[in-house]
Write a protein that holds these residues in place. Structure first.
Motif, PDB file in Angstrom:
ATOM      1  N   GLY B 127       0.875  -1.103   0.068  1.00  0.00           N
ATOM      2  CA  GLY B 127      -0.044  -0.098   0.023  1.00  0.00           C
ATOM      3  C   GLY B 127       0.678   1.277   0.125  1.00  0.00           C
ATOM      4  O   GLY B 127       0.286   2.285  -0.100  1.00  0.00           O
ATOM      5  N   GLN B 128       2.134   1.286   0.178  1.00  0.00           N
ATOM      6  CA  GLN B 128       2.945   2.352   0.192  1.00  0.00           C
ATOM      7  C   GLN B 128       3.692   2.514  -1.229  1.00  0.00           C
ATOM      8  O   GLN B 128       4.018   1.658  -2.007  1.00  0.00           O
ATOM      9  CB  GLN B 128       4.199   2.174   1.379  1.00  0.00           C
ATOM     10  CG  GLN B 128       3.804   2.965   2.470  1.00  0.00           C
ATOM     11  CD  GLN B 128       5.068   3.132   3.318  1.00  0.00           C
ATOM     12  OE1 GLN B 128       6.105   2.295   2.942  1.00  0.00           O
ATOM     13  NE2 GLN B 128       5.179   4.175   4.030  1.00  0.00           N
ATOM     14  N   TRP B 130       6.307   5.757  -3.022  1.00  0.00           N
ATOM     15  CA  TRP B 130       7.317   6.718  -3.173  1.00  0.00           C
ATOM     16  C   TRP B 130       7.511   7.059  -4.529  1.00  0.00           C
ATOM     17  O   TRP B 130       7.750   6.499  -5.475  1.00  0.00           O
ATOM     18  CB  TRP B 130       8.393   6.359  -2.402  1.00  0.00           C
ATOM     19  CG  TRP B 130       8.329   6.207  -1.002  1.00  0.00           C
ATOM     20  CD1 TRP B 130       8.276   5.403  -0.027  1.00  0.00           C
ATOM     21  CD2 TRP B 130       8.271   7.535  -0.259  1.00  0.00           C
ATOM     22  NE1 TRP B 130       8.067   5.594   0.992  1.00  0.00           N
ATOM     23  CE2 TRP B 130       8.273   6.898   1.163  1.00  0.00           C
ATOM     24  CE3 TRP B 130       8.655   8.815  -0.213  1.00  0.00           C
ATOM     25  CZ2 TRP B 130       8.355   7.846   2.350  1.00  0.00           C
ATOM     26  CZ3 TRP B 130       8.660   9.839   0.854  1.00  0.00           C
ATOM     27  CH2 TRP B 130       8.477   9.267   2.205  1.00  0.00           C
ATOM     28  N   ARG B 141       5.333  10.950  -0.893  1.00  0.00           N
ATOM     29  CA  ARG B 141       4.758   9.776  -0.385  1.00  0.00           C
ATOM     30  C   ARG B 141       3.181   9.799  -0.776  1.00  0.00           C
ATOM     31  O   ARG B 141       2.587  10.368  -0.754  1.00  0.00           O
ATOM     32  CB  ARG B 141       4.757   9.895   1.281  1.00  0.00           C
ATOM     33  CG  ARG B 141       4.286   8.605   1.869  1.00  0.00           C
ATOM     34  CD  ARG B 141       4.107   8.631   3.400  1.00  0.00           C
ATOM     35  NE  ARG B 141       5.407   8.672   4.059  1.00  0.00           N
ATOM     36  CZ  ARG B 141       5.548   9.937   4.773  1.00  0.00           C
ATOM     37  NH1 ARG B 141       4.669  10.915   4.905  1.00  0.00           N
ATOM     38  NH2 ARG B 141       6.603   9.877   5.468  1.00  0.00           N
ATOM     39  N   LEU B 142       3.244   8.861  -1.719  1.00  0.00           N
ATOM     40  CA  LEU B 142       1.872   8.597  -2.310  1.00  0.00           C
ATOM     41  C   LEU B 142       0.875   7.882  -1.489  1.00  0.00           C
ATOM     42  O   LEU B 142       1.504   6.694  -0.930  1.00  0.00           O
ATOM     43  CB  LEU B 142       1.804   8.098  -3.818  1.00  0.00           C
ATOM     44  CG  LEU B 142       2.532   8.857  -4.535  1.00  0.00           C
ATOM     45  CD1 LEU B 142       2.905   8.194  -5.693  1.00  0.00           C
ATOM     46  CD2 LEU B 142       2.008  10.176  -4.990  1.00  0.00           C
ATOM     47  N   LYS B 143      -0.089   8.200  -1.147  1.00  0.00           N
ATOM     48  CA  LYS B 143      -1.217   7.324  -0.251  1.00  0.00           C
ATOM     49  C   LYS B 143      -2.550   7.160  -1.182  1.00  0.00           C
ATOM     50  O   LYS B 143      -2.938   7.889  -1.581  1.00  0.00           O
ATOM     51  CB  LYS B 143      -1.556   8.032   0.809  1.00  0.00           C
ATOM     52  CG  LYS B 143      -1.349   7.190   2.089  1.00  0.00           C
ATOM     53  CD  LYS B 143      -1.785   7.927   3.183  1.00  0.00           C
ATOM     54  CE  LYS B 143      -0.909   7.754   4.436  1.00  0.00           C
ATOM     55  NZ  LYS B 143      -1.002   8.799   5.246  1.00  0.00           N
ATOM     56  N   ILE B 144      -2.887   6.037  -1.390  1.00  0.00           N
ATOM     57  CA  ILE B 144      -4.156   5.723  -1.984  1.00  0.00           C
ATOM     58  C   ILE B 144      -5.513   5.511  -1.114  1.00  0.00           C
ATOM     59  O   ILE B 144      -5.285   4.375  -0.480  1.00  0.00           O
ATOM     60  CB  ILE B 144      -3.978   4.683  -3.079  1.00  0.00           C
ATOM     61  CG1 ILE B 144      -2.944   4.911  -4.131  1.00  0.00           C
ATOM     62  CG2 ILE B 144      -5.365   4.320  -3.896  1.00  0.00           C
ATOM     63  CD1 ILE B 144      -2.689   3.693  -4.890  1.00  0.00           C
ATOM     64  N   ASP B 145      -6.273   6.586  -1.202  1.00  0.00           N
ATOM     65  CA  ASP B 145      -7.407   6.528  -0.113  1.00  0.00           C
ATOM     66  C   ASP B 145      -8.610   6.191  -1.103  1.00  0.00           C
ATOM     67  O   ASP B 145      -9.193   7.222  -1.808  1.00  0.00           O
ATOM     68  CB  ASP B 145      -7.376   7.608   0.718  1.00  0.00           C
ATOM     69  CG  ASP B 145      -8.540   7.899   1.604  1.00  0.00           C
ATOM     70  OD1 ASP B 145      -9.115   6.841   1.743  1.00  0.00           O
ATOM     71  OD2 ASP B 145      -8.957   8.835   2.082  1.00  0.00           O
ATOM     72  N   THR B 156      -4.340  -1.145  -8.580  1.00  0.00           N
ATOM     73  CA  THR B 156      -2.940  -0.851  -8.155  1.00  0.00           C
ATOM     74  C   THR B 156      -2.413  -0.659  -9.590  1.00  0.00           C
ATOM     75  O   THR B 156      -2.478  -1.348 -10.358  1.00  0.00           O
ATOM     76  CB  THR B 156      -2.434  -2.217  -7.563  1.00  0.00           C
ATOM     77  OG1 THR B 156      -3.473  -2.753  -6.906  1.00  0.00           O
ATOM     78  CG2 THR B 156      -1.546  -1.559  -6.629  1.00  0.00           C
ATOM     79  N   ASP B 266       3.626  15.129   0.949  1.00  0.00           N
ATOM     80  CA  ASP B 266       2.623  13.817   1.038  1.00  0.00           C
ATOM     81  C   ASP B 266       1.372  13.906  -0.116  1.00  0.00           C
ATOM     82  O   ASP B 266       1.186  15.345  -0.085  1.00  0.00           O
ATOM     83  CB  ASP B 266       1.895  14.054   2.473  1.00  0.00           C
ATOM     84  CG  ASP B 266       2.683  13.135   3.155  1.00  0.00           C
ATOM     85  OD1 ASP B 266       2.858  11.689   3.013  1.00  0.00           O
ATOM     86  OD2 ASP B 266       3.202  13.669   4.095  1.00  0.00           O
ATOM     87  N   THR B 268      -2.089  12.416  -1.404  1.00  0.00           N
ATOM     88  CA  THR B 268      -3.065  11.168  -1.198  1.00  0.00           C
ATOM     89  C   THR B 268      -4.092  11.276  -2.652  1.00  0.00           C
ATOM     90  O   THR B 268      -4.613  12.353  -2.753  1.00  0.00           O
ATOM     91  CB  THR B 268      -4.017  11.812  -0.026  1.00  0.00           C
ATOM     92  OG1 THR B 268      -3.219  11.939   0.857  1.00  0.00           O
ATOM     93  CG2 THR B 268      -4.976  10.349   0.204  1.00  0.00           C
ATOM     94  N   THR B 270      -7.245  10.021  -4.035  1.00  0.00           N
ATOM     95  CA  THR B 270      -8.635   9.499  -3.283  1.00  0.00           C
ATOM     96  C   THR B 270      -9.255   8.623  -4.696  1.00  0.00           C
ATOM     97  O   THR B 270      -8.938   8.887  -5.562  1.00  0.00           O
ATOM     98  CB  THR B 270      -9.671  10.645  -3.109  1.00  0.00           C
ATOM     99  OG1 THR B 270      -9.800  11.328  -4.314  1.00  0.00           O
ATOM    100  CG2 THR B 270      -8.972  11.549  -1.999  1.00  0.00           C
TER     101      THR B 270
END
Lengths: 283, 365
Positions: B127-128, B130, B141-145, B156, B266, B268, B270
């Motif tokens: 899930g992480q 970069w 830092r990429l976050k997939i919410d 993915t 950071d 995110t 969505t």
């Protein structure tokens, strides 16, 4: 030939070669022109370092400048990157292009050939001399950059282009490998310049021809339609030392570049040999 | 003296010959030294084998390699392509580009885009994710919410987005109806024996001569896609592995720790944003006319109001040929593979068809 002679002769030959090389090196590294070139090139990292120290630390300078300001080793990489495409090759071309044509121009070539050395050996010594000058030049630039970096910037872990962090010791090893790579690239250029040097009796002609070749290949590299040609050109390979800053190091590409340098050396040294051993020495 | 001269100059000539032979014969030597030729397969057998292999392996095996893309579409110089840098979408239309791929099992991979003295990296580990850009010294830092109501599995990013796999699947889908399909088993890609599937369009009005897809003889992973234009022996577009290893890559490739002293951001993404990019909601209404290989996309077009963009479009259109017909008039741009028509009533037609066919299709609304 008796057995005794056969045993003695190789030793004498080697010592002649060494004597010749020593005297060549002494001439090269005592020559004011060469020393001035080395000093100017060694000044470049100092200038870059001071400028980055004064300017780079303020504002949001990115990339190499920020990395240089953050680590003393990076100045060496930046300096090599600035000098390798043109200035260092020009300096090597001056020494290597002068090798045969310079002696012919001043009329000293025939005296050199009266020594019991043979033309092939004289050529080898002249080429080796140019190669060692290239290595010394690279080492001088790297050392000047390292010292400047250590004085002006903090020492510590090194960040690679891939974002990986390595220790200072490993960083130094990689810088050493870069010096070897760049020196090999300069040796390939020296072969081209020595070959050109055997075709003329005017040293400046051989030097100018080599410099023109460097510039022409740099221009060819910039034309997108000639992309297929780029891997075969020396300047494309010269800057390949940035591979040593990646993680993992693309070893296959680095070997390929070293092979390309070797191919240039074999081709142009054999050309120089064919020309020089058959040449009528008139001066 | 004469013979001596001949012998002497023979040495550099021989050296040149050996070097030339080594440069030219490298791939040949590799071909001779590697596995025997693959067993013969028809196109349908090959596809079935590939499907079976895909099911058995449930995904792609761990691998690493270098993907190279070359395009020689014969485009006029694109304004801004140089200024935009080596990895902008515009720049990708011309020249050669190289991406290094490391793929581990599961949702772990790394893509690296090497530049001269710079490198961009995308490292995804579960899930992480970069994004590292050495030129700007920033790590993102990429976050997939996906949000609570997201129903579909997270799309993915697969390495296949950058590898020939996706391209190959698209090409194979609507194959036989409009094309002649053939398979050869003698080629090599990145030192591996491959099946080469060739699709030759039956439609005479398309600019595409042939599309070749190379499938690995062992794993059936697509290794290369080549698109040939008519009247051209070299592929106009090619994407494929130039170096490949099915050995699992080192674990270090999938971990990333932002180095000291870099900017860390950071970001995110969505679920709504992802869905949007999936469906391309912000694309203007896309319509197609024509069939099979001569399908042409029609997009409404408006000259940009921004002065700078307008200038760029104008300078690009300078090389266009004015054309007219019963449908009106417009300007036509032809490349090796694609033809585009910008009509004066505000439409853009793009397709892999000849200019004649495109102007003919401009009449049908």
């Amino acid at each position: 030939m008796s057995t005794a002679e056969a045993l003695v002769l190789p030793a004498t030959r080697t010592s002649v070669t060494w004597r010749l090389l020593r005297s060549e090196l002494a001439l090269t590294f005592r020559r004011p022109r060469n020393l001035v070139m080395m000093a100017i090139l060694a000044a470049v990292p100092i200038i870059i370092g001071v400028v980055i120290r004064l300017v780079g630390s303020e504002g949001d300078a990115g990339g190499m400048i920020a990395q240089t300001a953050g680590n003393s080793l990076m100045l060496t990489v930046v300096s090599l990157f600035v000098l390798v495409p043109l200035l260092m090759p020009v300096a090597v071309a001056v020494v290597a292009g002068d090798a045969i044509a310079g002696e012919a121009g001043t009329g000293t070539l025939r005296y050199l050939l009266t020594a019991p050395a043979g033309r092939g050996r004289l050529l080898a010594v002249k080429y080796l001399n140019a190669v060692l000058f290239g290595l010394a030049l690279t080492l001088t630039v790297a050392t000047a950059a390292l010292l400047t970096g250590l004085v002006l910037f903090p020492a510590g872990d090194v960040t690679l282009l891939s974002g990986t962090t390595i220790s200072l010791g490993e960083g130094l090893l990689r810088v050493l490998a870069m010096v070897g790579y760049v020196a090999a690239g300069m040796a390939a250029l020296a072969a081209v310049a020595v070959a050109l040097s055997t075709f003329t009796e005017v040293a400046i002609g051989a030097i100018a021809a080599t410099v023109v070749l460097i510039i022409v290949t740099q221009v060819l590299r910039a034309i997108p339609q000639l992309d297929w040609l780029a891997p075969y050109l020396l300047p494309t390979r010269w800057t390949g030392f940035d591979g040593l800053l990646r993680d993992p190091v693309p070893m296959s590409e680095i070997w390929q570049s070293l092979l390309a340098f070797g191919a240039y050396i074999v081709l142009f040294c054999s050309l120089a040999w064919a020309r020089f051993t058959g040449k009528d020495i008139t001066s | 003296m004469r013979t001596g001269k001949l012998v002497r100059w023979g040495v550099p000539v021989a050296a040149a010959a050996v070097i030339g032979a080594a440069v030219a014969a490298g791939p040949v030597i590799a071909a001779v030294g590697s596995d025997p030729v693959l067993p013969e397969r028809t196109a349908s057998q090959l596809l079935a084998d590939a499907a079976a292999a895909a099911e058995r392996q449930s995904g792609i095996q761990p691998m690493s390699g270098t993907v190279t893309k070359t395009a020689s579409l014969g485009l006029p110089a694109l304004p801004g392509a140089d200024a935009a840098g080596g990895d902008s979408p515009l720049a990708l239309l011309t020249g050669a580009h190289e991406v290094k791929v490391w793929y581990g099992s599961g949702e772990r991979f790394r893509l690296a885009l090497p530049g001269e003295m710079s490198e961009k990296n995308l490292i995804v580990n579960g899930g992480q994710a970069w994004l590292w850009d050495s030129a700007s010294n920033t790590a993102t830092r990429l976050k997939i919410d996906l949000g609570p109501q997201a129903k579909h599995t997270p799309p993915t990013p697969q390495p296949t987005d950058m590898t020939p796999q996706q391209v190959a699947e698209k090409v194979l889908a609507d194959a036989e109806q409009h094309s002649t399909v053939s398979v050869t088993n003698t080629d090599q890609v990145a030192g591996r024996a491959v099946y080469q599937v060739s699709l030759a369009p039956k439609d005479p009005s398309t600019l595409v001569k042939e599309i070749k897809v190379a499938l690995d003889g062992e794993t059936y992973v697509p290794l290369r896609v080549q698109i040939y234009a008519k009247d051209s022996a070299e592929p106009a577009f090619e994407v494929g592995f130039t170096q490949l290893s099915f050995a699992p890559p080192a674990e270090e490739n999938f971990t990333f720790t932002p180095p000291a002293g870099v900017t860390v951001k950071d970001q995110t993404i969505t679920g709504a944003e992802l869905a949007k990019t999936d469906r391309m909601d912000d694309m203007p209404a896309l319509k197609t006319v024509g069939q099979g290989w001569s399908t042409v996309a029609v997009v409404p077009f408006e000259l940009p109001s921004d002065a700078q963009a307008k200038q760029a479009v104008d300078s690009f259109l300078k090389g266009a040929t004015p054309v007219s017909g019963t449908w009106g008039s417009g300007r036509l741009i032809k490349t090796k593979l694609l033809t585009a028509l910008l009509t004066d009533d505000g439409r853009v037609l793009v397709g892999a068809v000849t200019p004649d066919k495109l102007t003919e299709l401009a009449g049908s609304r």
